[in-house]
Design a protein around this motif. Structure first.
Motif, short mmCIF file in Angstrom:
data_model
loop_
_atom_site.label_atom_id
_atom_site.label_comp_id
_atom_site.label_asym_id
_atom_site.label_seq_id
_atom_site.Cartn_x
_atom_site.Cartn_y
_atom_site.Cartn_z
N ASN A 45 1.05 -1.17 0.16
CA ASN A 45 0.00 -0.37 0.09
C ASN A 45 1.19 1.79 -0.26
O ASN A 45 0.10 2.08 1.05
N ALA A 46 1.87 1.32 -0.99
CA ALA A 46 2.87 2.41 -0.97
C ALA A 46 2.40 3.34 -1.55
O ALA A 46 0.95 3.84 -2.42
N SER A 47 2.13 4.97 -0.74
CA SER A 47 1.64 5.76 -1.20
C SER A 47 1.96 7.51 -0.68
O SER A 47 3.38 6.96 0.00
N ALA A 48 1.89 8.68 -0.97
CA ALA A 48 2.75 9.54 -0.29
C ALA A 48 2.35 9.67 0.79
O ALA A 48 3.07 10.01 1.76
N TYR A 49 1.21 9.06 1.70
CA TYR A 49 1.11 9.32 3.21
C TYR A 49 1.89 7.97 3.41
O TYR A 49 1.64 8.06 4.48
N THR A 50 1.95 6.60 2.92
CA THR A 50 2.31 5.84 3.88
C THR A 50 3.82 5.29 2.92
O THR A 50 4.25 4.12 3.42
N TYR A 51 4.63 6.23 2.61
CA TYR A 51 5.77 5.95 2.46
C TYR A 51 6.06 4.88 1.59
O TYR A 51 5.05 4.55 0.07
N THR A 52 6.81 3.41 1.76
CA THR A 52 6.67 2.52 1.06
C THR A 52 6.09 1.26 1.49
O THR A 52 5.00 0.63 0.59
N GLY A 53 4.88 1.93 2.31
CA GLY A 53 3.61 0.91 2.34
C GLY A 53 3.89 1.11 4.15
O GLY A 53 4.62 0.96 5.01
N THR A 54 2.54 -0.02 4.48
CA THR A 54 2.62 -0.46 6.01
C THR A 54 3.67 -1.84 6.61
O THR A 54 3.38 -2.06 5.79
N GLN A 55 4.13 -1.37 7.31
CA GLN A 55 4.52 -2.79 7.88
C GLN A 55 4.31 -3.33 9.24
O GLN A 55 4.41 -2.45 10.28
N THR A 56 4.22 -4.16 9.33
CA THR A 56 3.26 -5.83 10.15
C THR A 56 4.59 -5.71 10.62
O THR A 56 5.71 -6.66 9.91
N HIS A 57 4.85 -5.69 12.41
CA HIS A 57 5.27 -6.99 12.85
C HIS A 57 5.19 -8.29 13.33
O HIS A 57 4.30 -7.80 14.12
N ILE A 58 5.79 -8.91 13.54
CA ILE A 58 5.29 -10.11 14.12
C ILE A 58 6.18 -10.36 15.01
O ILE A 58 7.06 -10.75 14.50
N VAL A 59 5.63 -10.52 16.35
CA VAL A 59 6.69 -10.74 18.12
C VAL A 59 6.98 -12.38 18.23
O VAL A 59 5.32 -12.55 18.33
N GLY A 60 7.49 -12.90 18.37
CA GLY A 60 7.69 -14.35 19.02
C GLY A 60 8.58 -15.35 18.21
O GLY A 60 8.37 -14.76 16.88
N THR A 61 8.50 -16.62 18.61
CA THR A 61 8.95 -17.87 17.55
C THR A 61 8.17 -18.80 18.10
O THR A 61 7.88 -19.37 16.74
N THR A 62 7.11 -19.46 19.00
CA THR A 62 6.78 -20.16 19.17
C THR A 62 5.17 -19.90 18.96
O THR A 62 4.32 -20.44 18.86
N ASP A 63 4.97 -18.96 20.14
CA ASP A 63 4.02 -18.62 19.92
C ASP A 63 3.77 -16.91 19.39
O ASP A 63 5.22 -16.05 19.67
N LEU A 64 2.62 -15.83 19.00
CA LEU A 64 3.31 -14.99 18.20
C LEU A 64 1.79 -13.57 18.96
O LEU A 64 0.93 -14.35 18.92
N ALA A 65 2.68 -12.52 18.48
CA ALA A 65 1.39 -11.00 18.36
C ALA A 65 1.77 -10.77 17.04
O ALA A 65 2.84 -10.52 16.62
N ILE A 66 0.99 -10.20 16.40
CA ILE A 66 0.75 -9.70 14.83
C ILE A 66 0.55 -8.18 15.39
O ILE A 66 -0.51 -7.83 15.55
N ILE A 67 1.17 -6.81 14.95
CA ILE A 67 1.30 -5.87 15.33
C ILE A 67 1.02 -5.42 14.04
O ILE A 67 1.65 -5.25 12.60
N ASP A 68 -0.12 -4.42 14.16
CA ASP A 68 -0.79 -4.01 12.78
C ASP A 68 -0.57 -4.17 11.82
O ASP A 68 0.03 -4.51 10.86
N PRO A 69 -1.44 -5.99 11.70
CA PRO A 69 -1.52 -6.02 10.07
C PRO A 69 -2.46 -5.25 8.58
O PRO A 69 -2.13 -5.52 7.73
N GLY A 70 -2.53 -4.36 9.07
CA GLY A 70 -2.98 -3.41 7.67
C GLY A 70 -3.82 -3.58 7.29
O GLY A 70 -4.83 -3.29 7.73
N PRO A 71 -4.00 -2.99 6.00
CA PRO A 71 -4.92 -2.93 5.10
C PRO A 71 -6.06 -3.69 4.92
O PRO A 71 -4.65 -4.73 4.94
#
Length: 294
Positions: free
Chosen positions: A35-61
């Motif tokens: 979703n790159a744009s003039a207001y999102t730069y290259t796009g929204t970055q989703t971060h996934i935390v953890g190895t065996t169990d996870l949290a997903i931060i900002d899944p985006g559009p």
């Protein structure tokens, strides 16, 4: 969302590949949404935390390709929570489908509720955002070897949260601090007084690195935050000088302050100037008569 000056630098650039997992450190993986744009730069970055169990931060559009990429990265591992920093449409709309398919709660920023009769700045808001749990300052989520602590950072939006990962002294800074531009602060939901206070709050922390919603990781976060504070104070100084010289209308201020910026970005710039003026008004340094300030 960045400031207009920051947004202008995105034009003509080629966005990096989307949907590819990039390991930033053992507990953190990043994947870029298309979703790159003039207001999102290259796009929204989703971060996934953890190895065996996870949290997903900002899944985006709500995007099929990005959704599929996230499911592939999860690869059947349990997801403890889908974590939202704020309710903008480039950050939270992907959450409900993921929550349903992964059986994970949506956790984080408060639902959006703007009650006012003034100009609305909610064109970019996700009105369907409905978290299962709202996190307050200091509340935590935990998994196998990781903790996410909510850090209230209002300003860009009234409900904005950052999330600290104390195990590695990382901070997921959302749109409060980005790796490529300053954030738009657009009233009535955006608040310059709160934004500046949130920056000051981060100065008092000892985070090692920031992982923002847009742009590269910030390896010297304290220096950048001090720079953001300085930039906003410079903008405030510009505004006060223009007022002293008799320029009291916001559109006229924007033309003089944002020289060289694409005029299509002027509406966003006007919201930022308004945010500064409202902050100055609270401090008793300016007053207004209709649409004119002095």
């Amino acid at each position: 969302m960045p400031s207009p000056a920051g947004a202008a630098i995105c034009h003509g650039m080629e966005a990096p590949p989307t949907g590819i997992p990039i390991a930033l450190e053992p507990l953190v993986t990043r994947v870029l949404a298309p979703n790159a744009s003039a207001y999102t730069y290259t796009g929204t970055q989703t971060h996934i935390v953890g190895t065996t169990d996870l949290a997903i931060i900002d899944p985006g559009p709500a995007n099929d390709a990005h959704h599929a990429a996230l499911l592939a990265i999860v690869d059947g591992r349990p997801v403890r929570a889908i974590v939202i920093t704020h309710h903008h449409r480039d950050h939270s709309p992907g959450a409900p489908r993921l929550a349903q398919e992964l059986g994970a709660p949506i956790v984080g920023a408060a639902p959006f509720a703007l009650e006012d009769d003034g100009p609305r700045s909610d064109a970019s808001f996700d009105h369907d955002y409905a978290p299962d749990r709202v996190l307050a300052e200091g509340e935590t989520l935990t998994g196998d070897g990781w903790t996410l602590e909510a850090i209230a950072t209002p300003g860009h939006t009234s409900n904005h949260l950052a999330f600290a990962l104390p195990e590695t002294k990382a901070l997921f800074s959302g749109d409060h601090v980005m790796g490529w531009a300053t954030s738009v602060v657009s009233p009535p939901d955006g608040d310059m007084t709160a934004y500046m206070a949130s920056l000051e709050k981060l100065i008092g922390r000892d985070d090692r690195i920031y992982y923002p919603g847009h742009g590269e990781a910030i390896e010297k976060p304290q220096r950048l935050v001090r720079g953001l504070l300085g930039h906003r104070k410079q903008r405030e100084g510009q505004i006060r000088r223009l007022l002293a010289a008799g320029t009291g209308a916001i559109p006229a201020m924007v033309e003089k302050m944002y020289v060289g910026v694409d005029p299509r970005l002027y509406p966003a710039a006007e919201r930022s100037v308004l945010a500064h003026l409202l902050d100055l008004e609270r401090r008793g340094l300016v007053h207004r008569d209709g649409e004119t300030w002095a």
